[in-house]
Write a protein that holds these residues in place. Sequence first.
Motif, PDB file in Angstrom:
ATOM      1  N   THR A   1     -34.504  42.153  51.213  1.00  0.00           N
ATOM      2  CA  THR A   1     -33.720  40.927  51.350  1.00  0.00           C
ATOM      3  C   THR A   1     -32.692  41.053  52.465  1.00  0.00           C
ATOM      4  OG1 THR A   1     -34.088  40.418  49.026  1.00  0.00           O
ATOM      5  CG2 THR A   1     -32.242  39.304  50.104  1.00  0.00           C
TER       6      THR A   1
ATOM      7  N   SER B   1     -28.372  35.109  48.059  1.00  0.00           N
ATOM      8  CA  SER B   1     -27.969  33.854  48.705  1.00  0.00           C
ATOM      9  C   SER B   1     -26.682  33.313  48.096  1.00  0.00           C
ATOM     10  CB  SER B   1     -29.091  32.815  48.638  1.00  0.00           C
ATOM     11  OG  SER B   1     -29.370  32.450  47.314  1.00  0.00           O
TER      12      SER B   1
ATOM     13  N   TRP C   1     -34.592  40.920  55.839  1.00  0.00           N
ATOM     14  CA  TRP C   1     -35.103  39.609  56.210  1.00  0.00           C
ATOM     15  C   TRP C   1     -34.018  38.552  56.397  1.00  0.00           C
ATOM     16  CZ3 TRP C   1     -40.120  38.247  53.061  1.00  0.00           C
ATOM     17  CH2 TRP C   1     -41.108  39.189  53.355  1.00  0.00           C
ATOM     18  N   TYR C   2     -32.933  38.639  55.603  1.00  0.00           N
ATOM     19  CA  TYR C   2     -31.964  37.552  55.600  1.00  0.00           C
ATOM     20  C   TYR C   2     -30.528  37.966  55.899  1.00  0.00           C
ATOM     21  CZ  TYR C   2     -35.876  35.280  53.347  1.00  0.00           C
ATOM     22  OH  TYR C   2     -37.125  34.785  53.077  1.00  0.00           O
TER      23      TYR C   2
ATOM     24  N   LEU D   1     -24.516  34.970  51.076  1.00  0.00           N
ATOM     25  CA  LEU D   1     -24.524  33.818  51.980  1.00  0.00           C
ATOM     26  C   LEU D   1     -23.637  32.675  51.491  1.00  0.00           C
ATOM     27  CD1 LEU D   1     -28.319  33.680  52.910  1.00  0.00           C
ATOM     28  CD2 LEU D   1     -26.438  34.654  54.259  1.00  0.00           C
TER      29      LEU D   1
ATOM     30  N   SER E   1     -33.153  44.975  61.460  1.00  0.00           N
ATOM     31  CA  SER E   1     -33.957  44.568  60.304  1.00  0.00           C
ATOM     32  C   SER E   1     -35.150  45.503  60.115  1.00  0.00           C
ATOM     33  CB  SER E   1     -34.449  43.129  60.467  1.00  0.00           C
ATOM     34  OG  SER E   1     -33.365  42.235  60.417  1.00  0.00           O
TER      35      SER E   1
ATOM     36  N   LYS F   1     -25.137  35.096  63.487  1.00  0.00           N
ATOM     37  CA  LYS F   1     -25.899  34.223  64.395  1.00  0.00           C
ATOM     38  C   LYS F   1     -25.632  34.513  65.866  1.00  0.00           C
ATOM     39  CE  LYS F   1     -28.056  30.954  63.158  1.00  0.00           C
ATOM     40  NZ  LYS F   1     -29.477  30.820  63.078  1.00  0.00           N
TER      41      LYS F   1
ATOM     42  N   LEU G   1     -28.515  36.537  58.925  1.00  0.00           N
ATOM     43  CA  LEU G   1     -28.149  35.121  59.017  1.00  0.00           C
ATOM     44  C   LEU G   1     -26.638  34.917  59.121  1.00  0.00           C
ATOM     45  CD1 LEU G   1     -30.684  33.572  56.477  1.00  0.00           C
ATOM     46  CD2 LEU G   1     -30.834  33.674  58.984  1.00  0.00           C
TER      47      LEU G   1
ATOM     48  N   PHE H   1     -33.118  37.587  45.650  1.00  0.00           N
ATOM     49  CA  PHE H   1     -32.792  36.595  46.677  1.00  0.00           C
ATOM     50  C   PHE H   1     -31.796  35.562  46.171  1.00  0.00           C
ATOM     51  CE2 PHE H   1     -33.290  32.659  48.983  1.00  0.00           C
ATOM     52  CZ  PHE H   1     -33.020  33.103  50.264  1.00  0.00           C
TER      53      PHE H   1
END
Length: 120
Positions: free
Chosen positions: A21, A85, A24-25, A89, A42, A31, A28, A81
Amino acid sequence: MNLPVPVLTIGLLIASNIFMTFAWYGHLKFKSAPLITVVLVSWGIAFFEYLLQVPANRFGYGHFSAAQLKTIQEVISLSVFVLFSWFYLGEKITWNVALGFALICLGAFFIFHRFGGPAH
């Protein structure tokens, strides 16, 4: 200490999916970082995912069928995930995400339930 196969397999899959996770993410939140940088970072993180994922499947296969291993992995992946998130996130868990996840878990029930047929 010998751990039971399900404990070893699921533990390795959880650790593997945490690395996956982030691989892949995790980028984010960055940026402004160059794409090649986040790809290489990654890729480096994903190496550790594979160090855990491959043994998890190797140890688990036989105790679990391949379909069951994949189902366990997917449920763990989505669980990790959702938490990622939410905490990392800062995204909200909406009703439709929760419902979708519940339906996937229902699918996992069907993968593991024996309806009078032979064991997996």
